[in-house]
Design a protein around this motif. Structure first.
Motif, mmCIF file in Angstrom:
data_model
loop_
_atom_site.group_PDB
_atom_site.id
_atom_site.type_symbol
_atom_site.label_atom_id
_atom_site.label_comp_id
_atom_site.label_asym_id
_atom_site.label_seq_id
_atom_site.Cartn_x
_atom_site.Cartn_y
_atom_site.Cartn_z
ATOM 1 N N MET A 1 0.994 -1.204 0.378
ATOM 2 C CA MET A 1 -0.010 0.237 -0.310
ATOM 3 C C MET A 1 0.306 1.288 0.034
ATOM 4 S SD MET A 1 -2.218 1.353 2.610
ATOM 5 C CE MET A 1 -4.059 1.650 1.868
ATOM 6 N N THR A 2 0.228 2.124 -0.967
ATOM 7 C CA THR A 2 1.047 3.537 -0.654
ATOM 8 C C THR A 2 0.651 4.591 0.005
ATOM 9 O OG1 THR A 2 0.388 3.640 -2.893
ATOM 10 C CG2 THR A 2 2.561 2.694 -2.630
ATOM 11 N N GLY A 3 0.889 5.741 -0.103
ATOM 12 C CA GLY A 3 0.578 6.443 1.132
ATOM 13 C C GLY A 3 0.258 6.700 2.240
ATOM 14 N N ILE A 4 -0.325 7.908 2.699
ATOM 15 C CA ILE A 4 -0.605 7.829 4.144
ATOM 16 C C ILE A 4 -1.210 7.022 4.315
ATOM 17 C CG2 ILE A 4 -1.164 9.238 5.752
ATOM 18 C CD1 ILE A 4 -0.716 11.640 3.757
ATOM 19 N N LEU A 5 -1.140 5.920 5.635
ATOM 20 C CA LEU A 5 -2.194 4.991 6.354
ATOM 21 C C LEU A 5 -3.462 5.797 6.675
ATOM 22 C CD1 LEU A 5 0.369 2.771 7.810
ATOM 23 C CD2 LEU A 5 -0.716 2.300 5.695
ATOM 24 N N SER A 6 -4.521 5.189 7.209
ATOM 25 C CA SER A 6 -5.573 5.511 7.290
ATOM 26 C C SER A 6 -5.080 5.465 9.226
ATOM 27 C CB SER A 6 -6.415 5.333 7.215
ATOM 28 O OG SER A 6 -6.532 3.687 8.013
ATOM 29 N N LEU A 7 -6.260 6.387 10.136
ATOM 30 C CA LEU A 7 -5.885 5.966 11.488
ATOM 31 C C LEU A 7 -5.863 4.589 11.794
ATOM 32 C CD1 LEU A 7 -5.557 7.110 14.655
ATOM 33 C CD2 LEU A 7 -7.815 7.547 14.112
ATOM 34 N N ASP A 8 -7.297 3.826 11.390
ATOM 35 C CA ASP A 8 -7.460 2.429 11.526
ATOM 36 C C ASP A 8 -6.676 1.595 11.383
ATOM 37 O OD1 ASP A 8 -10.262 2.130 12.729
ATOM 38 O OD2 ASP A 8 -10.597 2.573 10.280
ATOM 39 N N GLU A 9 -5.569 2.349 10.269
ATOM 40 C CA GLU A 9 -3.924 1.150 9.333
ATOM 41 C C GLU A 9 -2.962 1.476 10.340
ATOM 42 O OE1 GLU A 9 -5.498 1.220 5.058
ATOM 43 O OE2 GLU A 9 -4.127 3.181 6.141
ATOM 44 N N ARG A 10 -3.045 2.422 11.204
ATOM 45 C CA ARG A 10 -1.925 2.721 12.105
ATOM 46 C C ARG A 10 -2.459 2.779 13.223
ATOM 47 N NH1 ARG A 10 -1.538 8.812 11.997
ATOM 48 N NH2 ARG A 10 -3.812 8.534 10.747
ATOM 49 N N LEU A 11 -3.149 1.560 13.521
ATOM 50 C CA LEU A 11 -3.513 1.252 14.865
ATOM 51 C C LEU A 11 -2.105 -0.093 15.746
ATOM 52 C CD1 LEU A 11 -7.384 0.878 15.281
ATOM 53 C CD2 LEU A 11 -5.956 3.150 16.575
ATOM 54 N N THR A 12 -1.993 -0.322 14.578
ATOM 55 C CA THR A 12 -1.213 -1.903 14.634
ATOM 56 C C THR A 12 0.739 -1.363 14.669
ATOM 57 O OG1 THR A 12 -0.280 -2.112 12.798
ATOM 58 C CG2 THR A 12 -2.538 -3.683 13.732
ATOM 59 N N LEU A 13 0.532 0.467 14.840
ATOM 60 C CA LEU A 13 2.065 0.288 15.073
ATOM 61 C C LEU A 13 2.448 1.156 17.168
ATOM 62 C CD1 LEU A 13 2.160 4.113 12.410
ATOM 63 C CD2 LEU A 13 3.501 1.452 11.983
ATOM 64 N N GLY A 14 3.738 0.854 17.044
ATOM 65 C CA GLY A 14 3.966 0.786 18.907
ATOM 66 C C GLY A 14 3.357 2.297 18.593
ATOM 67 N N PRO A 15 3.540 3.098 20.092
ATOM 68 C CA PRO A 15 3.442 3.948 20.793
ATOM 69 C C PRO A 15 3.719 5.390 20.102
ATOM 70 C CG PRO A 15 3.309 2.533 21.847
ATOM 71 C CD PRO A 15 4.435 1.595 21.384
ATOM 72 N N GLU A 16 5.225 5.429 20.207
ATOM 73 C CA GLU A 16 6.181 6.145 19.712
ATOM 74 C C GLU A 16 6.045 6.582 18.480
ATOM 75 O OE1 GLU A 16 10.110 6.205 20.989
ATOM 76 O OE2 GLU A 16 9.761 5.440 23.284
ATOM 77 N N GLU A 17 6.143 5.318 17.536
ATOM 78 C CA GLU A 17 5.356 5.234 15.884
ATOM 79 C C GLU A 17 4.045 6.083 15.784
ATOM 80 O OE1 GLU A 17 6.332 3.124 11.762
ATOM 81 O OE2 GLU A 17 6.419 2.131 13.315
ATOM 82 N N PHE A 18 2.992 5.553 16.441
ATOM 83 C CA PHE A 18 2.056 5.955 16.293
ATOM 84 C C PHE A 18 1.635 7.566 16.500
ATOM 85 C CE2 PHE A 18 -2.257 6.396 18.342
ATOM 86 C CZ PHE A 18 -3.489 6.104 17.251
ATOM 87 N N VAL A 19 3.096 7.771 17.607
ATOM 88 C CA VAL A 19 2.030 9.903 17.961
ATOM 89 C C VAL A 19 3.008 10.015 16.883
ATOM 90 C CG1 VAL A 19 2.706 10.968 19.815
ATOM 91 C CG2 VAL A 19 1.597 9.050 20.795
ATOM 92 N N ARG A 20 3.635 9.678 16.080
ATOM 93 C CA ARG A 20 4.790 10.976 15.134
ATOM 94 C C ARG A 20 3.579 10.594 14.282
ATOM 95 N NH1 ARG A 20 9.428 7.801 17.654
ATOM 96 N NH2 ARG A 20 8.617 6.393 15.749
ATOM 97 N N SER A 21 2.911 9.630 13.951
ATOM 98 C CA SER A 21 1.900 9.751 12.893
ATOM 99 C C SER A 21 0.479 10.341 12.438
ATOM 100 C CB SER A 21 1.539 7.471 12.700
ATOM 101 O OG SER A 21 0.592 7.501 12.566
ATOM 102 N N LEU A 22 0.855 10.833 13.979
ATOM 103 C CA LEU A 22 -0.424 11.415 14.080
ATOM 104 C C LEU A 22 -0.985 12.697 13.350
ATOM 105 C CD1 LEU A 22 -1.412 11.019 17.605
ATOM 106 C CD2 LEU A 22 -2.736 9.594 16.284
#
Length: 95
Positions: free
Chosen positions: A1-22
């Motif tokens: 998948m290319t482009g920006i991930l949706s919030l749903d798709e980012r829910l599996t990221l670790g906390p630090e990476e998740f926060v950076r992706s917000l």
């Protein structure tokens, strides 16, 4: 998948990476929850009161329904990862 991930798709990221992706708006929801409310439920109750034209504490971003959806996903992330996204160690990426 290319482009920006949706919030749903980012829910599996670790906390630090998740926060950076917000997005700016998602970070604002976390900041408001951490700074103005004691819980997701308190924030949710306030937004529902606003929707129902009852007394409320604070006007969030632009659309309450979108904020409620984002809040549900952020709360689910916190529960799944046993983390407070507004915690001191993650807050530096929110401000």
């Amino acid at each position: 998948m290319t482009g920006i991930l949706s919030l749903d798709e980012r829910l599996t990221l670790g906390p630090e990476e998740f926060v950076r992706s917000l997005t700016k708006e998602e970070k604002m929801v976390i900041w408001l929850k951490g700074d103005l409310y004691e819980s997701w439920q308190g924030m949710r109750d306030d937004l529902q009161a606003r929707l129902n034209k009852r007394p409320y504490l604070y006007l969030l971003i632009e659309t309450i329904n979108k904020d409620l959806e984002v809040m549900s996903k952020l709360e689910a992330y916190e529960l799944k990862h046993n983390v407070d996204l507004f915690s001191a160690e993650l807050t530096r990426d929110i401000a």
